[in-house]
Design a protein around this motif. Structure first.
Motif, PDB file in Angstrom:
ATOM      1  N   ASN A  60      17.886 -69.439 -50.926  1.00 49.58           N
ATOM      2  CA  ASN A  60      16.637 -69.700 -51.626  1.00 49.58           C
ATOM      3  C   ASN A  60      15.574 -70.400 -50.777  1.00 49.58           C
ATOM      4  OD1 ASN A  60      17.920 -72.186 -51.702  1.00 49.58           O
ATOM      5  ND2 ASN A  60      17.060 -72.735 -53.683  1.00 49.58           N
ATOM      6  N   THR A  61      15.750 -70.453 -49.464  1.00 53.27           N
ATOM      7  CA  THR A  61      14.661 -70.857 -48.570  1.00 53.27           C
ATOM      8  C   THR A  61      14.277 -69.636 -47.743  1.00 53.27           C
ATOM      9  OG1 THR A  61      16.061 -71.513 -46.705  1.00 53.27           O
ATOM     10  CG2 THR A  61      15.613 -73.208 -48.401  1.00 53.27           C
ATOM     11  N   MET A  62      13.050 -69.604 -47.267  1.00 55.32           N
ATOM     12  CA  MET A  62      12.583 -68.432 -46.521  1.00 55.32           C
ATOM     13  C   MET A  62      13.448 -68.153 -45.300  1.00 55.32           C
ATOM     14  SD  MET A  62      10.446 -65.936 -46.465  1.00 55.32           S
ATOM     15  CE  MET A  62       9.067 -66.379 -47.500  1.00 55.32           C
ATOM     16  N   ASP A  63      13.742 -69.166 -44.510  1.00 54.77           N
ATOM     17  CA  ASP A  63      14.549 -68.948 -43.305  1.00 54.77           C
ATOM     18  C   ASP A  63      15.923 -68.390 -43.648  1.00 54.77           C
ATOM     19  OD1 ASP A  63      12.509 -69.809 -41.676  1.00 54.77           O
ATOM     20  OD2 ASP A  63      13.319 -71.830 -41.412  1.00 54.77           O
ATOM     21  N   HIS A  64      16.576 -68.974 -44.657  1.00 54.94           N
ATOM     22  CA  HIS A  64      17.901 -68.493 -45.045  1.00 54.94           C
ATOM     23  C   HIS A  64      17.828 -67.079 -45.629  1.00 54.94           C
ATOM     24  CE1 HIS A  64      19.271 -72.889 -45.201  1.00 54.94           C
ATOM     25  NE2 HIS A  64      19.807 -72.325 -44.141  1.00 54.94           N
ATOM     26  N   ALA A  65      16.800 -66.795 -46.406  1.00 59.45           N
ATOM     27  CA  ALA A  65      16.648 -65.460 -46.993  1.00 59.45           C
ATOM     28  C   ALA A  65      16.484 -64.406 -45.902  1.00 59.45           C
ATOM     29  CB  ALA A  65      15.458 -65.433 -47.949  1.00 59.45           C
ATOM     30  N   LEU A  66      15.635 -64.674 -44.918  1.00 60.32           N
ATOM     31  CA  LEU A  66      15.417 -63.713 -43.835  1.00 60.32           C
ATOM     32  C   LEU A  66      16.663 -63.543 -42.965  1.00 60.32           C
ATOM     33  CD1 LEU A  66      11.775 -64.667 -42.842  1.00 60.32           C
ATOM     34  CD2 LEU A  66      12.543 -62.661 -44.140  1.00 60.32           C
ATOM     35  N   HIS A 124      19.766 -63.926 -43.997  1.00 60.14           N
ATOM     36  CA  HIS A 124      20.735 -63.150 -44.773  1.00 60.14           C
ATOM     37  C   HIS A 124      20.327 -61.677 -44.830  1.00 60.14           C
ATOM     38  CE1 HIS A 124      23.934 -62.346 -47.518  1.00 60.14           C
ATOM     39  NE2 HIS A 124      23.128 -62.110 -48.554  1.00 60.14           N
ATOM     40  N   ALA A 125      19.034 -61.396 -45.001  1.00 57.05           N
ATOM     41  CA  ALA A 125      18.555 -60.010 -45.032  1.00 57.05           C
ATOM     42  C   ALA A 125      18.875 -59.309 -43.720  1.00 57.05           C
ATOM     43  CB  ALA A 125      17.048 -59.982 -45.299  1.00 57.05           C
ATOM     44  N   GLU A 126      18.624 -59.974 -42.605  1.00 55.65           N
ATOM     45  CA  GLU A 126      18.917 -59.379 -41.302  1.00 55.65           C
ATOM     46  C   GLU A 126      20.408 -59.085 -41.150  1.00 55.65           C
ATOM     47  OE1 GLU A 126      17.886 -60.070 -36.601  1.00 55.65           O
ATOM     48  OE2 GLU A 126      17.723 -61.773 -37.965  1.00 55.65           O
ATOM     49  N   ALA A 127      21.244 -60.007 -41.602  1.00 53.77           N
ATOM     50  CA  ALA A 127      22.695 -59.804 -41.527  1.00 53.77           C
ATOM     51  C   ALA A 127      23.127 -58.624 -42.398  1.00 53.77           C
ATOM     52  CB  ALA A 127      23.427 -61.075 -41.945  1.00 53.77           C
ATOM     53  N   MET A 128      22.555 -58.520 -43.601  1.00 55.23           N
ATOM     54  CA  MET A 128      22.925 -57.400 -44.476  1.00 55.23           C
ATOM     55  C   MET A 128      22.505 -56.063 -43.870  1.00 55.23           C
ATOM     56  SD  MET A 128      22.441 -58.715 -48.413  1.00 55.23           S
ATOM     57  CE  MET A 128      20.723 -59.205 -48.267  1.00 55.23           C
ATOM     58  N   ILE A 129      21.341 -56.014 -43.256  1.00 58.69           N
ATOM     59  CA  ILE A 129      20.884 -54.773 -42.625  1.00 58.69           C
ATOM     60  C   ILE A 129      21.800 -54.410 -41.464  1.00 58.69           C
ATOM     61  CG2 ILE A 129      19.016 -53.726 -41.297  1.00 58.69           C
ATOM     62  CD1 ILE A 129      17.084 -55.439 -43.090  1.00 58.69           C
ATOM     63  N   LYS A 130      22.162 -55.390 -40.648  1.00 59.63           N
ATOM     64  CA  LYS A 130      23.089 -55.133 -39.532  1.00 59.63           C
ATOM     65  C   LYS A 130      24.441 -54.655 -40.040  1.00 59.63           C
ATOM     66  CE  LYS A 130      21.093 -58.125 -36.053  1.00 59.63           C
ATOM     67  NZ  LYS A 130      21.184 -59.363 -35.280  1.00 59.63           N
ATOM     68  N   ASP A 131      24.835 -55.134 -41.231  1.00 60.14           N
ATOM     69  CA  ASP A 131      26.113 -54.728 -41.819  1.00 60.14           C
ATOM     70  C   ASP A 131      26.027 -53.395 -42.561  1.00 60.14           C
ATOM     71  OD1 ASP A 131      27.430 -56.924 -40.822  1.00 60.14           O
ATOM     72  OD2 ASP A 131      27.296 -58.087 -42.677  1.00 60.14           O
ATOM     73  N   GLY A 132      24.839 -52.780 -42.603  1.00 62.52           N
ATOM     74  CA  GLY A 132      24.731 -51.447 -43.182  1.00 62.52           C
ATOM     75  C   GLY A 132      23.953 -51.325 -44.472  1.00 62.52           C
ATOM     76  N   ALA A 133      23.277 -52.373 -44.930  1.00 65.85           N
ATOM     77  CA  ALA A 133      22.494 -52.266 -46.166  1.00 65.85           C
ATOM     78  C   ALA A 133      21.340 -51.279 -45.960  1.00 65.85           C
ATOM     79  CB  ALA A 133      21.951 -53.627 -46.587  1.00 65.85           C
ATOM     80  N   ASP A 134      21.195 -50.359 -46.904  1.00 64.25           N
ATOM     81  CA  ASP A 134      20.126 -49.363 -46.858  1.00 64.25           C
ATOM     82  C   ASP A 134      18.901 -49.792 -47.655  1.00 64.25           C
ATOM     83  OD1 ASP A 134      21.627 -47.112 -45.498  1.00 64.25           O
ATOM     84  OD2 ASP A 134      22.940 -47.518 -47.209  1.00 64.25           O
TER      85      ASP A 134
END
Length: 192
Positions: free
Chosen positions: A34-40, A42-52
């Motif tokens: 719920n902070t901008m840095d943590h959200a970004l 986590h988003a980057e990690a999910m994309i690297k893990d295959g999130a479409d």
């Protein structure tokens, strides 16, 4: 099916939606993003893990949650959606049942409205006539539009057995002519 600037071959492939809860009281992650840095991060990690697709939610749906105002929810999701749009080239979804939050999310760059709520369907149906966005509609919407994704309703309000029955017969939902978005909200079902 086109979501954002990306074509999804929903008849021949399964896609992954990464969930990014930007709430202080999320039932699934305890408010870790719920902070901008943590959200970004986590988003980057999910994309690297295959999130479409990335799905951004700003109001907890955990049992016993306290509803938040549309203004507070928009204040949580809009800056995150804007930042995601600038940094990543993946479609972005907003998880909300509030029309003003959905509108603000579209202005911020969201490509998909995700809310399995039958009361919300009328808003989504009206929205289809006005925008090019895709929507996730709860089962039984009764309309045909190439931008609709069907939610078979796995998760809250059902027993473990009912959820398994639904998941074991997803092909029945596909016969309705919509792509299917399966959200396994009950993490115990999948061993988490």
């Amino acid at each position: 099916m086109k979501i954002g600037n990306r074509e999804f071959d929903v008849k021949n492939r399964t896609y992954i939606m990464g969930i990014l809860n930007v709430t202080p009281d999320s039932f699934s992650d305890g408010g870790k993003w719920n902070t901008m840095d943590h959200a970004l991060m986590h988003a980057e990690a999910m994309i690297k893990d295959g999130a479409d697709i990335l799905d951004v939610g700003g109001e907890s749906t955990r049992p016993g949650h306290t509803p938040v105002s549309a203004e507070e929810e928009a204040a949580r999701v809009v800056p995150v959606i804007e930042a995601l749009r600038k940094r990543f080239d993946v479609p972005i979804s907003v998880d909300t049942y509030k029309g003003s939050v959905a509108d603000a999310a579209v202005q911020a760059g969201a490509d998909l409205h995700n809310k399995a709520n039958t009361e919300y369907n009328n808003f989504l149906i009206d929205m289809l006539a006005e925008t090019q966005e895709c929507v996730n509609i709860a089962r039984g919407a009764g309309i045909k539009d190439e931008r609709i994704i069907l939610d078979p309703g796995v998760g809250f309000g059902k027993t473990y057995e009912m959820n398994l029955e639904t998941m074991n017969h997803l092909e029945l939902f596909q016969h309705l002519g919509f792509p299917v978005l399966l959200g396994t909200s009950r993490k115990s079902m999948i061993g988490l």
